[in-house]
Scaffold this motif. Structure first.
Motif, PDB file in Angstrom:
ATOM      1  N   GLY A 247       0.835  -1.202   0.000  1.00 22.96           N
ATOM      2  CA  GLY A 247       0.000   0.000   0.000  1.00 22.96           C
ATOM      3  C   GLY A 247       0.862   1.241   0.000  1.00 22.96           C
ATOM      4  N   ALA A 248       1.098   1.805   1.157  1.00 21.72           N
ATOM      5  CA  ALA A 248       1.901   3.010   1.261  1.00 21.72           C
ATOM      6  C   ALA A 248       3.375   2.633   1.219  1.00 21.72           C
ATOM      7  CB  ALA A 248       1.578   3.744   2.552  1.00 21.72           C
ATOM      8  N   PRO A 249       4.210   3.488   0.598  1.00 22.44           N
ATOM      9  CA  PRO A 249       5.634   3.204   0.530  1.00 22.44           C
ATOM     10  C   PRO A 249       6.256   3.007   1.915  1.00 22.44           C
ATOM     11  CG  PRO A 249       5.066   5.043  -0.899  1.00 22.44           C
ATOM     12  CD  PRO A 249       3.838   4.698  -0.123  1.00 22.44           C
ATOM     13  N   ALA A 250       5.890   3.843   2.857  1.00 21.08           N
ATOM     14  CA  ALA A 250       6.402   3.696   4.211  1.00 21.08           C
ATOM     15  C   ALA A 250       5.279   3.146   5.072  1.00 21.08           C
ATOM     16  CB  ALA A 250       6.907   5.021   4.764  1.00 21.08           C
ATOM     17  N   PRO A 252       3.614   2.017   8.246  1.00 17.92           N
ATOM     18  CA  PRO A 252       3.893   2.202   9.658  1.00 17.92           C
ATOM     19  C   PRO A 252       3.770   0.884  10.412  1.00 17.92           C
ATOM     20  CG  PRO A 252       1.713   3.006   9.117  1.00 17.92           C
ATOM     21  CD  PRO A 252       2.340   2.589   7.838  1.00 17.92           C
TER      22      PRO A 252
END
Lengths: 259, 255
Positions: A247-250, A252
């Motif tokens: 999903g998101a590059p970083a 969490p």
């Protein structure tokens, strides 16, 4: 073997009894029943799901009634609902509870059986779809509603702008699955003298002692349901690819939040 | 309305008096007394589970306290209900550890959605403000991007802009760099330094000791639901009085 082929696939026999156009007319009614009930059930299901999510003590009775409704309509056969619904208006009118002047529902040139069918399918599938929506709403992370409330949104605003749009996106595949089930269940409306495709197929079968009309009806169902099923699979696969990529590059880490 | 003359610049922006909060049997906050003056920056340190996040959830009333009072600009907010509640949350901006951006909205829409829905701001005005805010956090080239296409640091800066769009009186930062890759921490802290320099009242839960030393007016050390030590950064960080503070700082500063 020849007999089997003849009994199920003798399309020439259809021409003798005007079968092609009768089956197509029947399938047109099936489609109208499906789409109308489908749209109404999607809407009614969403309303039920929202009622079930209302916060606070004041809405406890609403939540209770909504849950009771969903449990009841998920728990009884659609056929039974059809008989209950179709019988009730006449009974109420003869008792004078509902004025006779309102008449029987015959909107848009459709038969009463058609409209009883729409009402019953909506009542029943609304309950199923409410559960699907609920799963979607619960799958939206708690942080989303916290973020929405922390910019000052009310519960309603957060639902409308943040939670429901995300929830609906997540549950489009299971909703379409329910739509396929609904479409197949429109055949039950034949018990209310509605000439949908299955009823027409049966009529032709008893006139010609041949099942080809029913087979044609089945093929028409498949012409809609198989592409839908493939499309659902495609959407699910696409969603999986998206989440597997991270999903998101970083991404969490989870579980770090302090108490 | 601005405070009238006399109460002046040192008035308490936010004041907590004997705040208690439990979740079931878990007594998380055990009597918090605490004050933040207008325009000051307070950093809160403490081990995980000490009640820092809960304190924030009390202040913006996501989890209202059971006992004690919370005053915002002298007005008690801890008893707020319904629309008052939404009013309070508007004045208290919050930035989360996990960003919590709205994934179905672009960076720009994430910032405009609050003003347009809550404040009924005209959409074109909201877009103009949001563009300026995103410019301030260095993201004017990312207006149309969805969060999944932004790095963690960029997402967190959008989240800061989203909170600022409501024109808050106080900003709460809840471990906002803890979920970031190390090379992305600085860009977020830089935005926060700038905000502090502009006079924003800020409460920052953080493990970034360097940031606390440079930016904070006060440092508070919390443990087990109480405030253990509260003072100037130099005092608390370099000459802690309490044993628990020394231990914690020893652990944090070791690496």
């Amino acid at each position: 073997m020849d007999f089997i082929l003849e009994y199920y696939f003798d399309f020439s026999i259809l021409s003798d009894v005007d079968g092609w156009s009768r089956i197509l007319d029947g399938f047109w009614i099936t489609l109208k029943l499906s789409i109308l009930s489908g749209i109404l059930a999607l809407t009614w299901g969403l309303i039920l799901a929202m009622l079930r999510q209302l916060p606070g003590k004041a809405f406890a009775p609403v939540r209770f009634l909504t849950i009771a409704y969903i449990d009841i309509f998920r728990g009884i056969p659609l056929l039974l609902v059809l008989f209950l619904v179709s019988g009730s208006l006449l009974a109420f009118q003869s008792e004078g509870i509902i004025p006779t002047a309102l008449g029987l529902p015959r909107f848009l040139g459709e038969s009463e059986g058609f409209w009883w069918g729409v009402i019953s399918l909506t009542l029943t599938y609304g309950a199923y779809m409410a559960e699907v929506y609920r799963a979607g709403i619960e799958a939206v992370p708690e942080g989303q509603s916290e973020a929405a409330r922390s910019v000052g949104m009310s519960h309603r605003q957060a639902m409308r702008h943040i939670i429901v749009p995300q929830a609906v996106r997540k549950v489009i595949p299971p909703l379409l699955n329910d739509f396929i089930a609904l479409m197949k269940d429109t055949s039950l409306v034949s018990v209310l003298a509605t000439l949908e495709v299955v009823q027409v197929g049966r009529d032709i079968q008893s006139e010609t002692f041949n099942g080809t009309g029913l087979v044609l009806g089945a093929l028409l169902f498949l012409a809609v349901t198989i592409p839908l099923a493939r499309w659902i699979d495609y959407m699910i696969r696409r969603e999986q690819r998206k989440t597997q990529r991270g999903g998101a590059p970083a991404k969490p880490p989870t579980g770090l939040a302090g108490a | 309305m601005e405070a009238t003359a006399g109460t002046g610049r040192t008035e308490a922006m936010l004041r907590l008096e004997g705040v208690h909060k439990s979740f079931g049997d878990l007594h998380v906050l055990r009597g918090i007394d605490f004050e933040v003056t207008r325009g000051s920056v307070v950093c809160i340190l403490g081990p995980s589970g000490s009640g820092k996040s809960t304190l924030f959830r009390c202040v913006n009333l996501l989890a209202p306290p059971e006992r004690g009072r919370i005053l915002l600009e002298g007005k008690e907010i801890s008893a707020a209900r319904g629309e008052d509640l939404d009013f309070v949350r508007r004045r208290v901006g919050m930035v989360f550890q996990q960003f919590n951006l709205f994934p179905h909205k672009t960076a720009l829409e994430n910032v405009t959605i609050g003003p347009t829905t809550v404040l009924n701001m005209d959409p074109s005005e909201a877009r103009k403000n949001a563009t300026e805010l995103l410019q301030r956090v260095g993201l004017d080239d990312k207006l149309g991007e969805y969060p999944e296409r932004l790095s963690g640091g960029q997402q967190q800066r959008v989240a800061i802009a989203r909170a600022l769009a409501m024109d808050p009186q106080v900003m709460l930062f809840d471990e906002v760099t803890s979920a970031l890759d190390p090379e992305l921490v600085k860009e977020v802290l830089d935005v926060m330094r700038e905000l502090a320099a502009e006079g924003m009242t800020m409460i920052v839960v953080t493990h970034e000791i360097g940031f606390a030393r440079d930016v904070a007016d006060r440092v508070v050390f919390m443990d087990e639901g109480v405030i253990v030590e509260d003072g100037r950064p130099a005092d608390v960080l370099d000459n802690p009085r309490e044993e628990r503070t020394k231990q914690f700082l020893g652990l944090v500063l070791e690496h």
